[in-house]
Every structure is written in structure tokens, then in C-alpha cells.
Design an enzyme around this catalytic site. Structure first.
Site: not given
Length: 617
Positions: A256, A436, A197
Site C-alpha cells: 500500500h 487511500s 504507511d
């Protein structure tokens, strides 16, 4: 879309719920025949509803001082040697009397520090009605003050994290993943989950929850750290200005990777923030996304490295991951590079979990979710419908909570984040939505599965997940895979208290079988659908709960009667429990038909039970 909870005062509804749930007195279940009230007051009758069978009981005798009270606290004083000698004599007579009346074999196990005496039923477990008759028979002696079954206690995990009430995705009956039931069985201990990520930010709810990691971004401008690839997976921010990344709008840093990592493994029971799905696991942060995203060439290398493979110019990964979480994607077909990297990871036993994508389109147009051998995850909203953004299609494998912040901020998925708009600022917690967010729910569940059954292959993981889902609660147009993942049911299927054994080439039994002291026990598995003989490297996994494993001799008996010794008894092995895998050359015996695990207790003084065993062909 995100919503910051850090400025809000957390509501303390969890404590109120726990107190309310515990305040009412449980109704006594009286089994046939009915027990007179005076007798019922001298036994723990309500405990008979706690489990399906009992093989041990705790008996308290009046101490002869005339107090005559029925509660254990009142008889605990009878610990003097003379009093105990008299009590044991009385107990011997009572056990002989009750044994003859009920037709069961009874034995004294040991004395307790409370003044009670532990009594064992040999060779069987008494169902509740029979257990009630046992206690009633014991209480026929007026000198017996109190009897209760010796029950098994397990973790009943409801964490004390301050934002637990906002984690609907874990526990709500409509679209939650039934996670607390799984925590009674496993927490992910011993499993590493690689998160490919944006990297990781410092956060107190992730302190000690990450291990190792690497920055695989080779482009300096994308990496923003001045040197491209390096050993520091710190998230440098993925913000960009308008027209910088091929789009007309600008964007702040998402942090994220930290949000995904928190869903997987945030600390639990630390009276702070949230709990991760597999809070006993560790996250390996692998940075592959920076400004404007990341390149397949970097991501493919990261997949191989994270799973324990070699990458030129990069030191070996000292923490190979058994689970990869890729909450990332783009358009187009899978491609050779992605597929080769995924195949490489799978060859090392690593399960790859991928977001289906957020374009409200068929997943066949979203890569790497359309690659072969991955677990592609669609997202559901809080009502159990396919989230409006989630991709769909026949190659979606399962669905998980992904949230819908458009309906309400609190309908999103809450996790760890950072308050910085470009570079890092203070830590916080934020609601996000997306596939996600759904993906780390599944990656965390896979970590729980592997913590419970480490030998599961990626295909067995996928099959077990799909076999233990529940139906999509709402509407899913286009296909959301086998269903909504059910963590409790999935872990139970691996031997945590029932359920279906894993499909495929694993055959297992999770039925508890008591091993009597100085006795023997056996458990059977029926194997079908196999052709020819068993393999020369048949894997036999055995988990036995026992207070002194050296007492145990373990044999595998194949169809036709051939026996393979797995473990000899040993008077010097004083450790508890058996939890290991054995390899047997069973190539001379047929695979199909009934296999048996036989366990003999060779020394007195300790008891236990077969908890789970499996055969992998």
C-alpha cells in the site's frame, strides 16, 4: 481490489494525440485595423493570441544582398559588422518614427545571434491590437523583412510516461484534478512528503524519489523484520492468514505504501510507467503499518518524528516533511494521542492530509480523519460521484479522485506496486481504489503549493485548497467538503497566472507588472479586516523575474507613506531573479489600507517584471 497492468501492452495514444493536436495550422487572429495579406506575411500575427500584452519585439532587416525574403531564416545571414552597422542606423530611424506615431517609448535592447534586433517598449505592455499596430508601423519601411513579438515560453507539461493515458485522475475534464496546468507552475521541488504507511518497496519509477525514512513498528510480530523499530522503512509485507487479524478471511500483501508514494512522487518524463502528482518532491517513507495494521502509539511517534520533532530512542529526522500523508484510519473518536501528535506536527508548519475512510459512513466515526487540524479527503469515482465506499460528512474538507475498480479496472487509480503475494517480487503497476488513493492526490498538490509558496502555514494551505476547488461534478450524498480539488486553479491563486490570492492572513498580488530598464514600477495590495497596526515581524515575500537582479532596488511602502528598504541595488550581483522573503518591523504603521511594492531599475541593459508578492500578518 486491484488490477495489474504490467502484463498488458501499453497503448501509444499519447503520441497520436500530440501529433494530431499539432498538425492543424492555427487560424490567424487579425486585430483592428485589418492587415493586408502582403503585410501580414511579414509578421507573426498568430502570436498575438498567445498572451495579453507584449513589451518586446524582434525585428529583421533585409541584408542588402537582394534576397528580400520575408522569413527570418532568409535574413539571418546579415550578421557582418558593416551590415549590422547599417541595420542599427535604420533601426534608430524606424524606432523614432514609430514612437512618434504611436506615442510609446521604444529602445533597442540587443542583437540576436539569428540576425534579429530586440526592441523594447518602455514602461508598458502593448495589448494585442496595439502590438499589431506597432508591427504594421515597423513594416512601413520596406527594408524591414519580418517582425514578431518576443513571447514568454513556459512549461506545457504533458509527460511521456507510457501509462499516462490511464491516469484519468490527473487530466480528464469530468473528475480529473486539472494537474497539467499546475505543472506549468510547480513540480514540488524542494518539498519532502512523509508517507506514513506500510513502508516502501524498490521500484524503478521511484528510484531517487525517496529520502531517509524510518520503521516505527515496535511490535516484532507486526513488523516481520525481527527487530521492531529500526532505520529501514522496507515494506516486509502485510499479508495474513484467515483468523489471524480478527477476521475470518486471509489477505495478500498490499504494498500500500508504494502505491501511495507513486501517486505523490513517481518519476515523470522518464518514458516509463506513471507520473506522480508532485514528481519534483521527495517521499520520506515512514513504516507504521505491518501485519494486521499498526498501533496509534507508533503512529503518533511517527507523526512527530516525520515533522521534525524529537522521539526518545529514535535519531532525529534529517529530512523533516512539510506534508504528511496518512492513508490510514480506524473507528472511534480522535483521542488525545492522535490530536496531540497532529498539533505537534502543525506547530512545526507541517500540513497533515488524511483519508476520510472507506466505510460509507459519516467521517465523525473515522479516526484520525475526525481530528482537528487535518485535511480530510473524500473519494470520487471517474464520473465525479462520491465513490460508493467513501466516508462523508461535514468535517470532510475536500474531495479527490479515488477510483472505482468495480465499474472497470481502468476506472481505478494506477500507481507503482509489487507483484509479490506475501514477500516482495518484481515491480509492477496496479489499479487500486479508495480514499487511500484520493489522499495522496491532495498531499501531492500541497507539495506543489509549498514548492511555489514555501511560507504557507497549514491553515493557509487548507484555506487556499478550499477556495480554489470546483464543484463536485456528480452526486455526493452526505457531504464531500468544499469540492473537487483543482490543481491548476490552486497554483494560479499562488501567483501562477491569475486566480484569487490565498485567504486568511496572507494578502498577495499575482498581477505581472513590467519593470522598465532604468525605470521604476509599483504593485499594490489592499489590506482589510486587520485591526490596529501591522506586526513587528511582517513577512514580505517577493518574486521578481529579472535577468540581472543587482539592478533592482526594492522598497515596501506602507499606508501613510512610510517606506521600508527591502533590497539595495548592487552592480556585483549578476544572478537572475528575486525569490525571497523579508521581515519588516511595521508595528508603527496601520495594517489596513493600501501597501505598495516599489521596484527601481538602477542600471541599464536588463528588464523584468514583478511576478508575485505577498504580505503575511
Amino acid at each position: 481490489m486491484r488490477y495489474d497492468l504490467s502484463a498488458r501492452t501499453p497503448m501509444r495514444v499519447l503520441a497520436a494525440f500530440v501529433l494530431a493536436a499539432c498538425s492543424g495550422a492555427a487560424a490567424a487572429q487579425v486585430y483592428d485595423p485589418p492587415v493586408p495579406a502582403a503585410v501580414a506575411a511579414r509578421m507573426n500575427l498568430t502570436a498575438l493570441g498567445a498572451q495579453s500584452g507584449f513589451d518586446r519585439f524582434i525585428v529583421y532587416y533585409r541584408d542588402g544582398s537582394g534576397n528580400g525574403a520575408a522569413l527570418p531564416a532568409s535574413v539571418a545571414a546579415s550578421t557582418a559588422p558593416a551590415a549590422r552597422t547599417a541595420r542599427l542606423q535604420a533601426l534608430g530611424g524606424d524606432l523614432a518614427r514609430v514612437s512618434a506615431a504611436l506615442g510609446v517609448k521604444l529602445a533597442h535592447v540587443r542583437g540576436l545571434a539569428t540576425g534579429g534586433e530586440l526592441v523594447g517598449v518602455q514602461g508598458q505592455r502593448l495589448p494585442p491590437a496595439a502590438a499589431q499596430r506597432f508591427m504594421t508601423q515597423m513594416l512601413a519601411n520596406p527594408d524591414v523583412a519580418y517582425v514578431e513579438p518576443d513571447r514568454r515560453m513556459t512549461i506545457k507539461m504533458v509527460p511521456n510516461d507510457t501509462y499516462w493515458q490511464y491516469q484519468w485522475d490527473y487530466y480528464e475534464t469530468t473528475a480529473g484534478m486539472n494537474l497539467p496546468a499546475a505543472w506549468d507552475i510547480a513540480t514540488g521541488s524542494g518539498v519532502a512528503v512523509a508517507v506514513l504507511d506500510t513502508g516502501i518497496t524498490a521500484h524503478s519509477d521511484l528510484a531517487g524519489q525517496t529520502v531517509g525514512g524510518y520503521d516505527f513498528i515496535s511490535d516484532v510480530a507486526t513488523a516481520r523484520d525481527g527487530n521492531g523499530r529500526d532505520s529501514n522503512p522496507n515494506d516486509e509485507g502485510d499479508w495474513f492468514a484467515a483468523n489471524e487479524c480478527g477476521v475470518s478471511y486471509s489477505s495478500n500483501s498490499s504494498w500500500h505504501g508504494s502505491h501511495v508514494a507513486g501517486t505523490i512522487a513517481a518519476l515523470a518524463n522518464n518514458a516509463k510507467g506513471i507520473a506522480g502528482v508532485a514528481f519534483g518532491a521527495r517521499v520520506v517513507p515512514v513504516r507504521v503499518l505491518g501485519k494486521c495494521g499498526g498501533m496509534i502509539s507508533d503512529i503518533a511517534d511517527a507523526i512527530i518524528w516525520a515533522s521534525g520533532g524529537g522521539v526518545s530512542g529514535v535519531p532525529a529526522n534529517p529530512n523533516p516533511a512539510k506534508v504528511l500523508n496518512m492513508s490510514l484510519g480506524g473507528g472511534g473518536a480522535c483521542g488525545v494521542t492522535f490530536q496531540s501528535a497532529i498539533n505537534s506536527a502543525r506547530s512545526r508548519g507541517t500540513t497533515v492530509v488524511v483519508a476520510a475512510g472507506n466505510e460509507n459512513q459519516n467521517v465523525s466515526n473515522s479516526s484520525p480523519a475526525n481530528c482537528t487540524g487535518v485535511i480530510a479527503v473524500a473519494a470520487l469515482d471517474r464520473k465525479g460521484n462520491r465513490a460508493s465506499y467513501s466516508n462523508f460528512g461535514t468535517t470532510v474538507d475536500v474531495a479527490a479522485p479515488g477510483g472505482d475498480t468495480a465499474a472497470s479496472a481502468y476506472d481505478g487509480i494506477l500507481s507503482t506496486l509489487n507483484a509479490g503475494t506475501t514477500t516482495q517480487g518484481t515491480e509492477n503497476y496496479v489499479f487500486y481504489q479508495g480514499t487511500s488513493m484520493a489522499t495522496p492526490h491532495v498531499a501531492g498538490l500541497v507539495a506543489l503549493m509549498l514548492s511555489r509558496s514555501p511560507s504557507l502555514s497549514p491553515d493557509q494551505v487548507e484555506s487556499t485548497l478550499k477556495a480554489n476547488v470546483r464543484a463536485i461534478p456528480g452526486i455526493c450524498s452526505g457531504g464531500c467538503g468544499a469540492g473537487l480539488v483543482d490543481a491548476g486553479k490552486t497554483l494560479a491563486a499562488l501567483g501562477g497566472g491569475g486566480g484569487t490570492p490565498p485567504p486568511g492572513n496572507v494578502f498577495s498580488s499575482g498581477t505581472d507588472v513590467v519593470i522598465p530598464d532604468l525605470g521604476s514600477a509599483s504593485s499594490s495590495i489592499a489590506v482589510s479586516g486587520r485591526s490596529g497596526n501591522a506586526p513587528s515581524a511582517l513577512k514580505v515575500y517577493v518574486r521578481i523575474v529579472h535577468s540581472y537582479r543587482g539592478d533592482l532596488q526594492i522598497d515596501l511602502v506602507a499606508p501613510g507613506g512610510k517606506s521600508f528598504r527591502l533590497k539595495n541595488a548592487s552592480s556585483t550581483d549578476s544572478a537572475a531573479n528575486v525569490d525571497t522573503s523579508y521581515t519588516v518591523n511595521a508595528s508603527t504603521v496601520t495594517a489596513n489600507s493600501t501597501w505598495q511594492l516599489k521596484v527601481a531599475d538602477k542600471y541599464s541593459g536588463d528588464t523584468g517584471y514583478i511576478d508575485l508578492w505577498s504580505l503575511t500578518f
